[in-house]
Design an enzyme around this catalytic site. Structure first.
Site, PDB file in Angstrom:
ATOM      1  N   GLU A 262      54.673  44.949  46.315  1.00 28.92           N
ATOM      2  CA  GLU A 262      53.452  44.483  45.643  1.00 28.92           C
ATOM      3  C   GLU A 262      52.479  45.658  45.596  1.00 28.92           C
ATOM      4  O   GLU A 262      52.346  46.386  46.572  1.00 28.92           O
ATOM      5  CB  GLU A 262      52.856  43.308  46.441  1.00 28.92           C
ATOM      6  CG  GLU A 262      51.433  42.950  46.115  1.00 28.92           C
ATOM      7  CD  GLU A 262      51.253  42.465  44.693  1.00 28.92           C
ATOM      8  OE1 GLU A 262      50.316  42.950  44.034  1.00 28.92           O
ATOM      9  OE2 GLU A 262      52.039  41.617  44.230  1.00 28.92           O
ATOM     10  N   CYS A 334      54.429  32.637  35.189  1.00 27.42           N
ATOM     11  CA  CYS A 334      53.253  31.842  34.801  1.00 27.42           C
ATOM     12  C   CYS A 334      53.059  31.923  33.288  1.00 27.42           C
ATOM     13  O   CYS A 334      52.071  31.456  32.753  1.00 27.42           O
ATOM     14  CB  CYS A 334      52.009  32.327  35.538  1.00 27.42           C
ATOM     15  SG  CYS A 334      51.631  34.064  35.238  1.00 27.42           S
TER      16      CYS A 334
END
Length: 375
Positions: A262, A334
């Site tokens: 990340e 998403c």
């Protein structure tokens, strides 16, 4: 869901609010099937939904009005302010916080930022609540540190009113743009992270780490990914775009080797803290660009899990995965539109399973989990 703000025409954020939830779910499922129409799908799992109101764990409030009478909510396109403290998406526990913040803003002399005049200090109030213990994180987004001393001085009063505030920070955002936060975070409390817990997995939320806003559905999303992974012959996996580690921490077993990547260091600090608590020594979390990390590796694990932002994983990572051909890819998205585009760039894979998660009721948005298997 009944909403006085919508009925009065004061807020139109929940564009689907007049449709019953089953209708919303059907429309989302139809949209997803349409986007994946070119691909044979082995199994369509039933959509997952949660409460239709009071489900949000986070409020992002634009501060406007005057220092004596601040408004917390949003600005319309023409610059007109709207107070959204009564928004039914927020749990009842947010109301007393908003109620105490308004007089506090006056006490601390935090003049709301006026966009038209480019004057004032307080731009946003960001509030996050932990579902596990009701603790809260409060962030004041200021234009500069001019009012910092005043804020510190007034803070004991607020903490006395609201003992649930575990983490309080000031974020400095000096730019005259609609950007929610700047790079500088100043902690006003000893505690720097909010403790959360999904499915008996400890998670941590820090000020500049992304965390899902619908805990009821997010916890089911992570549990589903865990169940899918447990059915696969996997001893080594990557968790790319891992955030605070939600997927990896759920999927990992003591004998599994897992690398989570990340770009946000704050999120990686959270993931490492959780892994240490769980005693999972074969988990590695690193603050790097996910695409750069992956494409620099000479070999891949059996499973690559990706959870990219709305733009998707993009062609370079798709090309790399096509070439290196891990046996399984789990794609959490998403934005099903960019996911479908990415799947087109992965020609050697078939879709084993798809499940829709209604993370954003009353809007057209949803989350989707897809299992891809190497042909």
């Amino acid at each position: 869901m009944q909403c006085a703000l919508y009925d009065a025409g004061r807020c139109r954020s929940c564009q689907w609010i007049t449709q019953p939830i089953p209708e919303q779910l059907s429309a989302k499922a139809a949209d997803l099937k349409n986007l994946l129409a070119d691909f044979p799908v082995e199994e369509w799992c039933a959509p997952v939904s949660g409460p239709e109101q009071g489900f949000r764990n986070k409020a992002k409030m634009v501060v406007s009005g005057s220092v004596e009478k601040p408004l917390l909510g949003m600005l319309h396109r023409d610059g007109t302010p709207e107070d959204l403290c009564d928004c039914p998406l927020y749990p009842a526990s947010f109301a007393p916080v908003f109620a105490a913040l308004k007089p506090f803003i006056a006490r601390a002399g935090l003049t709301p930022y006026n966009v038209a005049r480019k004057r004032g200090e307080l731009k946003y109030i960001l509030l996050t609540e932990s579902q596990s213990d009701g603790g809260m994180m409060l962030r004041f987004v200021l234009r500069s540190d001019t009012k910092l001393a005043q804020l510190r001085k007034a803070l004991p009063w607020l903490q006395e009113q609201l003992p649930q505030l575990k983490v309080i920070t000031v974020n400095i955002q000096p730019v005259h743009m609609a950007i929610m936060e700047g790079e500088t975070e100043i902690y006003l409390t000893e505690q720097q992270a909010l403790a959360e817990r999904f499915n008996d997995v400890p998670l941590w939320i820090r000020p500049q780490s992304f965390f899902q806003t619908n805990p009821a559905v997010a916890s089911q999303l992570y549990a589903t990914a865990r169940d899918w992974v447990r059915q696969l012959p996997v001893k080594h996996m990557w968790d790319l775009f891992c955030g605070v580690g939600g997927f990896g921490l759920h999927c990992a077993t003591p004998d599994m080797q897992l690398t989570g990547i990340e770009i946000a260091p704050e999120a990686i600090a959270c993931a490492k803290q959780s892994a240490a608590e769980l005693g999972l020594t074969r988990l590695q979390f690193q603050a790097l660009d996910s695409t750069q990390f992956a494409t620099a590796q000479g070999e891949v694990p059996e499973l690559v899990l990706v959870n990219p932002p709305r733009r998707g994983i993009g062609k370079p990572l798709c090309d790399y995965l096509s070439t290196m051909a891990p046996r399984f890819i789990i794609y959490s998205s998403c934005n099903a539109q960019t996911m479908a585009k990415d799947i087109r760039e992965l020609p050697g894979y078939r879709i084993e399973r798809v499940q829709l998660f209604d993370m954003f009721p009353h809007t057209a948005h949803y989350e989707v989990l897809t299992l891809l298997v190497k042909q």
